[in-house]
Design a protein around this motif. Structure first.
Motif, short mmCIF file in Angstrom:
data_model
loop_
_atom_site.label_atom_id
_atom_site.label_comp_id
_atom_site.label_asym_id
_atom_site.label_seq_id
_atom_site.Cartn_x
_atom_site.Cartn_y
_atom_site.Cartn_z
N GLU A 144 0.95 -1.24 -0.10
CA GLU A 144 0.14 -0.05 0.07
C GLU A 144 1.17 1.26 0.21
O GLU A 144 1.87 1.20 0.70
CB GLU A 144 -0.86 -0.01 1.20
N PRO A 145 0.62 2.19 -0.86
CA PRO A 145 -0.70 2.32 -1.61
C PRO A 145 -0.72 1.79 -3.11
O PRO A 145 -1.72 2.07 -3.79
CB PRO A 145 -0.54 3.80 -1.81
N GLY A 146 0.00 0.67 -3.35
CA GLY A 146 0.04 0.00 -4.49
C GLY A 146 0.57 0.70 -5.66
O GLY A 146 1.69 0.57 -6.03
N TYR A 147 -0.08 1.85 -6.14
CA TYR A 147 0.25 2.55 -7.15
C TYR A 147 1.27 3.70 -6.34
O TYR A 147 0.83 4.51 -5.84
CB TYR A 147 -0.70 3.42 -7.80
N ASN A 148 2.59 3.80 -6.38
CA ASN A 148 3.62 4.26 -5.72
C ASN A 148 4.25 5.37 -6.51
O ASN A 148 5.37 5.69 -5.98
CB ASN A 148 4.47 3.30 -4.96
N ILE A 149 3.64 5.72 -7.57
CA ILE A 149 4.20 6.89 -8.37
C ILE A 149 3.72 8.28 -7.81
O ILE A 149 2.50 8.29 -7.86
CB ILE A 149 4.07 6.63 -9.91
N GLN A 150 4.73 9.29 -7.44
CA GLN A 150 4.20 10.36 -6.90
C GLN A 150 3.61 11.35 -8.00
O GLN A 150 4.28 11.43 -9.03
CB GLN A 150 5.59 11.05 -6.27
N ASP A 151 2.73 11.94 -7.44
CA ASP A 151 2.16 13.11 -8.44
C ASP A 151 2.48 14.38 -7.99
O ASP A 151 1.85 15.14 -7.21
CB ASP A 151 0.60 12.96 -8.23
N ILE A 152 3.83 14.78 -8.20
CA ILE A 152 4.52 15.93 -7.57
C ILE A 152 3.79 17.28 -8.26
O ILE A 152 3.79 18.17 -7.43
CB ILE A 152 5.81 16.00 -8.01
N HIS A 202 0.92 17.97 -7.97
CA HIS A 202 -0.44 18.25 -7.11
C HIS A 202 0.13 17.90 -5.59
O HIS A 202 -0.80 17.86 -4.95
CB HIS A 202 -1.57 17.39 -7.51
N ALA A 203 1.52 17.85 -5.41
CA ALA A 203 1.84 17.40 -4.17
C ALA A 203 1.64 18.52 -3.10
O ALA A 203 1.27 18.04 -1.74
CB ALA A 203 3.28 17.33 -4.27
N THR A 204 1.06 19.61 -3.41
CA THR A 204 0.75 20.88 -2.33
C THR A 204 -0.59 20.66 -1.97
O THR A 204 -1.03 21.57 -0.93
CB THR A 204 1.39 22.28 -2.85
N ARG A 205 -1.41 20.13 -2.43
CA ARG A 205 -2.93 19.91 -2.17
C ARG A 205 -2.88 19.23 -0.68
O ARG A 205 -2.36 18.30 -0.32
CB ARG A 205 -3.55 19.15 -2.98
N PRO A 206 -3.49 20.00 0.29
CA PRO A 206 -3.63 19.48 1.55
C PRO A 206 -4.38 18.23 1.62
O PRO A 206 -5.51 18.05 0.93
CB PRO A 206 -4.34 20.63 2.18
N ALA A 207 -4.14 17.35 2.39
CA ALA A 207 -4.97 16.06 2.74
C ALA A 207 -5.87 16.28 3.89
O ALA A 207 -5.55 17.43 4.72
CB ALA A 207 -3.86 14.91 2.95
N HIS A 211 11.95 16.90 -2.68
CA HIS A 211 11.78 16.87 -4.26
C HIS A 211 10.30 16.51 -4.40
O HIS A 211 9.61 16.93 -5.27
CB HIS A 211 12.73 15.76 -4.66
N ARG A 212 9.73 15.64 -3.57
CA ARG A 212 8.36 15.07 -4.01
C ARG A 212 7.23 16.18 -3.79
O ARG A 212 6.09 16.02 -4.13
CB ARG A 212 8.11 13.77 -3.12
N PHE A 213 7.68 17.17 -3.10
CA PHE A 213 6.90 18.31 -2.91
C PHE A 213 7.25 19.46 -3.74
O PHE A 213 6.86 20.63 -3.47
CB PHE A 213 6.95 18.89 -1.47
N LEU A 267 6.71 10.40 -15.91
CA LEU A 267 5.99 9.94 -14.60
C LEU A 267 4.99 11.14 -14.10
O LEU A 267 3.83 10.83 -13.51
CB LEU A 267 7.04 9.76 -13.42
N ALA A 268 5.02 12.30 -14.37
CA ALA A 268 4.24 13.19 -14.36
C ALA A 268 2.77 12.97 -14.74
O ALA A 268 1.94 13.59 -14.40
CB ALA A 268 4.71 14.61 -14.85
N LYS A 269 2.84 12.16 -15.89
CA LYS A 269 1.55 11.82 -16.60
C LYS A 269 0.79 10.56 -15.88
O LYS A 269 -0.24 10.30 -16.24
CB LYS A 269 1.72 11.53 -18.05
#
Length: 295
Positions: A124-132, A134-139, A210-212, A228-230
């Protein structure tokens, strides 16, 4: 322990089991090392597989060949390292299995170079490619609280804190992320030796910055990062293992967990298991690998 030049690294790795068996690469995460796979490798090699268990960049005996190479912890670098290792070992196809950073490397290669992958086991999370992008979107607040260590490592204080006491920092993460796993000091210290390298702190802090989008990546991986950004889908046969007691990556909704997989995929939730799935549940992890390797 063996060493091989692969891309920008001299990689330290274990090569276990029959040389002509189906190839499996077992990839550890942060802050762990290859010992996470001791019991898994024993089971897999007994079934006839060849098991490659490398130290990731910045860990253990793996080191950079050129002192001037940026100490990047970005996802494209991890995927490129794995591809280079497959090439160096002349492995045309393998089952890739990993969690945390190792799972990310497996996902990158599975998404971008699927012809090299027989199947993948990813935790988990299984799909572990970062969506950089949109990384600043709050969770949700609960999710943000679990990521305190990432925000801490964004600044000079976090860098200094990790440098000053790597063992205490990493042991705390083990405890928080695997609250049901009663590991001993001996077990932790056996892995903690791998964190005492010249590159570990630079690698870790760069990864979490970097991931942020806070720092640039290594220019040599820019083309991979663009791909990867795609958020490419993963089409290779996949098994996802989710620890029900994971203190940093809680179990996702099933639809969310599977949405970027276009090939055969199945998912198992492991009760009483935390973040370090292979070390906490080696039998389940080995079964998942063997279901894909077909020895």
């Amino acid at each position: 322990m063996k060493q091989i030049q692969a891309g920008v690294l001299n990689v330290a790795y274990r090569d276990l089991g029959p040389a002509d068996g189906p190839a499996v690469v077992l990839l550890h995460g942060f802050p762990y090392d290859i010992r996470a796979y001791d019991a898994v490798a024993e089971r897999i090699t007994a079934a006839g597989c060849r098991c490659i268990v490398p130290y990731l960049r910045g860990y253990g005996g793996t080191h950079f060949i050129d002192a001037n190479t940026p100490r990047s912890g970005e996802q494209a670098a991890l995927g490129s390292d794995l591809l280079a290792l497959l090439d160096a070992l002349k492995i045309s196809q393998a089952v890739l299995a990993g969690y945390d950073w190792g799972g990310r490397a497996a996902c990158v290669v599975s998404a971008l170079w699927p012809e090299r992958v027989v199947g993948m086991v990813s935790c988990e999370p299984g799909y572990n490619i970062q969506d950089i992008a949109h990384a600043t979107r709050p969770a949700a607040p609960q999710a943000e609280q679990r990521l305190w260590y990432q925000y801490y490592l964004h600044g000079a204080r976090g860098y200094a804190g990790l440098e000053a006491d790597r063992d205490a920092f990493c042991k705390l993460l083990w405890q928080l992320w695997s609250p049901t796993w009663a590991f001993t000091d001996e077990v932790f210290l056996a892995s903690a030796q791998s964190f005492h390298t010249p590159d570990f702190v630079d690698m870790v802090t760069h990864s979490y910055r970097h991931r942020f989008g806070l720092v640039d990546g290594d220019a040599q991986y820019a083309a991979i990062e663009q791909r990867l950004a795609k958020q490419p889908v993963i089409a290779v046969p996949t098994v996802i293992l989710a620890g029900a007691c994971d203190g940093v990556t809680p179990v996702q909704d099933e639809q969310q967990a599977l949405r970027r997989f276009s090939g055969p995929v199945r998912r198992s939730i492991l009760e009483g298991v935390g973040h370090n799935v292979p070390q906490e549940a080696p039998e389940a992890f080995a079964r998942a690998v063997l279901s894909l390797s077909g020895p």
